[in-house]
Design a protein around this motif. Structure first.
Motif, PDB file in Angstrom:
ATOM      1  N   ILE A 207       0.696  -1.235   0.012  1.00 48.15           N
ATOM      2  CA  ILE A 207       0.023   0.150   0.108  1.00 48.15           C
ATOM      3  C   ILE A 207       0.934   1.251  -0.052  1.00 48.15           C
ATOM      4  O   ILE A 207       0.546   2.390  -0.657  1.00 48.15           O
ATOM      5  CB  ILE A 207      -1.075   0.194   1.212  1.00 48.15           C
ATOM      6  N   ALA A 209       3.789   1.301  -1.226  1.00 45.22           N
ATOM      7  CA  ALA A 209       4.399   1.570  -2.429  1.00 45.22           C
ATOM      8  C   ALA A 209       3.614   1.942  -3.550  1.00 45.22           C
ATOM      9  O   ALA A 209       3.874   2.865  -4.588  1.00 45.22           O
ATOM     10  CB  ALA A 209       4.878   0.085  -3.318  1.00 45.22           C
ATOM     11  N   PHE A 210       2.393   1.852  -3.327  1.00 46.70           N
ATOM     12  CA  PHE A 210       1.321   2.376  -4.174  1.00 46.70           C
ATOM     13  C   PHE A 210       1.399   3.917  -4.189  1.00 46.70           C
ATOM     14  O   PHE A 210       1.359   4.532  -5.138  1.00 46.70           O
ATOM     15  CB  PHE A 210       0.034   1.751  -4.175  1.00 46.70           C
ATOM     16  N   HIS A 211       1.286   4.351  -2.989  1.00 44.91           N
ATOM     17  CA  HIS A 211       1.171   5.908  -2.895  1.00 44.91           C
ATOM     18  C   HIS A 211       2.638   6.589  -3.088  1.00 44.91           C
ATOM     19  O   HIS A 211       2.550   7.635  -3.891  1.00 44.91           O
ATOM     20  CB  HIS A 211       0.810   6.146  -1.395  1.00 44.91           C
TER      21      HIS A 211
ATOM     22  N   LEU B  85       0.166  -1.231  -8.316  1.00 47.96           N
ATOM     23  CA  LEU B  85       0.612  -1.162  -7.045  1.00 47.96           C
ATOM     24  C   LEU B  85       2.086  -0.645  -6.850  1.00 47.96           C
ATOM     25  O   LEU B  85       2.735  -0.103  -6.108  1.00 47.96           O
ATOM     26  CB  LEU B  85       0.833  -2.401  -6.205  1.00 47.96           C
ATOM     27  N   TRP B  91      11.957  -1.192  -4.709  1.00 45.99           N
ATOM     28  CA  TRP B  91      12.064  -0.462  -3.870  1.00 45.99           C
ATOM     29  C   TRP B  91      12.813  -0.555  -2.728  1.00 45.99           C
ATOM     30  O   TRP B  91      12.758  -1.652  -2.370  1.00 45.99           O
ATOM     31  CB  TRP B  91      10.418  -0.245  -3.109  1.00 45.99           C
ATOM     32  N   ILE B 155      11.316   3.678   1.229  1.00 45.80           N
ATOM     33  CA  ILE B 155      10.407   3.299   2.410  1.00 45.80           C
ATOM     34  C   ILE B 155      11.298   3.030   3.675  1.00 45.80           C
ATOM     35  O   ILE B 155      12.184   2.236   3.640  1.00 45.80           O
ATOM     36  CB  ILE B 155       9.458   2.174   2.056  1.00 45.80           C
ATOM     37  N   ASP B 195       3.693   9.630   3.855  1.00 46.11           N
ATOM     38  CA  ASP B 195       2.572   8.560   4.068  1.00 46.11           C
ATOM     39  C   ASP B 195       3.063   7.871   5.212  1.00 46.11           C
ATOM     40  O   ASP B 195       4.233   7.191   5.177  1.00 46.11           O
ATOM     41  CB  ASP B 195       2.368   7.735   2.882  1.00 46.11           C
TER      42      ASP B 195
END
Lengths: 235, 235
Positions: A207, A209-211, B85, B91, B155, B195
DNA sequence: TAGATTGTTAATCGATTAACAATC
DNA sequence: TAGATTGTTAATCGATTAACAATC
């Protein structure tokens, strides 16, 4: 009588509200520790990361526990939310699967906090059985049913490999457990009336990664990515 | 311009749909492994644990990737969902905090799955720095900014103690990271556009306890629990 | 063509939010 | 009383679901 799995109301508290009560409780506990006697909906909402209208609406489902012009009594509200969440009683929790994740959960402070008590750690691996973790002896999965019955386990945490999760779920449900917290990345099939909550690390990452992708699209001027199935990919 | 933190649409995919796409993807991967070429919405929905109307509605937000009378091509749908996605790119993920949970996450198979790569493990404890975990060398938290920039980390997974989480979040945000998966039981404060997804074990348990209590109330004939603040409790 | 199944419509339901009367 | 803040109302928004026309 057909009822969906996650039954929202009983005394009419919306599921979305239930999911936020623990946040309010945590914020209130922090305030209690800092010696605050009362708190306004504005301040409590801020501490919990929601807006104050939502907070007041949520609390209104529990009753009228605030005082107009003053706010909420911190200790009183802690008690009311705790009672609503069932934390004024003691819940015996069994953790099944004592790999890396199971160990982390057993040692996680929040687990042994108010209302919950780890009653057993179980694993199928003979090399792990007998280990002492977080002050508990790891027992063999063969003892599952006995442990559940004798220690009054009402919540089971599944931290097994994905392949074992359904089978363990079947056994704990047969033993009378109706609340399962599942960390295994599988969709469990359980009878009506059994509540399952699922924590899925890779789903959360996906989720994000989507954003993240959307943000990058935006920065690069929304560079149109190929919409078509690439010719080269071998079906 | 004021925008809420979790911005739902961009090309118009509802947040609730995004959260389910990983479930569909997982079910489809299982079907692909078992050699299935096509699948109906009914079967895929069943495998993912949702109803078929919802599944078709969700997929319709991505495009018209099915064939009436036939179903969906498994490989093609895997590709389309993966692309949506953002899993067709790689990533780089950094895990900060290598205690029990951080180790579990580093070793968690799903993490290293399609689309994600653990690029760094970081910790503040000199006793932990230098350990080899899941094939990676644990680095000192002082290297955080360098690691993020040099390895293109987009991330960050926070598995630190609660007390350190906000401070680490501030640093990774300052270093340009806009996606955080937070396991620490605190409400993080971050700028707009960042996010955050939160995994909170004790909150999940508390929600289960709420439902468990309701079931027990029902079984005992809804024995009315005291609604009042007990006189004995010392405010 | 007949049967199967998608994609979409429209109705319903639940959650969020701003605003404000009630009231401390 | 004046100021502050709750609890509730009502409008809005988003998600779910059944049903079915479109179409393979």
């Amino acid at each position: 009588m057909i009822r969906r799995l996650s039954q929202p109301r009983e005394r009419g508290i919306p599921e979305a509200t239930v999911a936020r009560l623990p946040l309010y409780l945590r914020a209130l506990n922090g305030m209690s520790e800092r010696g605050l006697a009362t708190v306004s909906s504005e301040d409590l909402a801020h501490a919990a990361g929601v807006n104050s209208a939502k907070l007041r609406k949520d609390l209104s489902h529990l009753g009228s526990y605030g005082t107009r012009g003053v706010g909420y009594d911190v200790e009183y509200l802690i008690y009311q939310i705790s009672r609503e969440l069932g934390l004024t009683q003691d819940w015996a929790v069994a953790i099944v699967g004592v790999g890396n994740l199971g160990r982390a959960l057993a040692n996680y402070g929040g687990f042994v906090s108010r209302g919950f008590r780890i009653a057993a750690l179980l694993d199928a691996d003979p090399d792990v059985v007998g280990d002492h973790i977080a002050g508990l002896n790891v027992e063999h999965i063969d003892e599952l049913e006995t442990v559940i019955r004798q220690r009054g386990v009402s919540i089971v945490v599944l931290a097994t490999p994905a392949t074992a999760a359904q089978q363990v779920a079947d056994r704990v449900v047969a033993a009378g457990v109706t609340s399962i917290l599942n960390f295994a990345p599988v969709v469990l099939s359980v009878p009506e009336g059994v509540d399952i909550r699922k924590v899925d690390l890779s789903i959360e990452l996906q989720i994000l990664a989507f954003h993240e992708q959307r943000k990058m699209d935006r920065m690069t001027g929304g560079a149109a990515m190929a919409e078509e199935w690439p010719e080269a990919v071998d079906l």
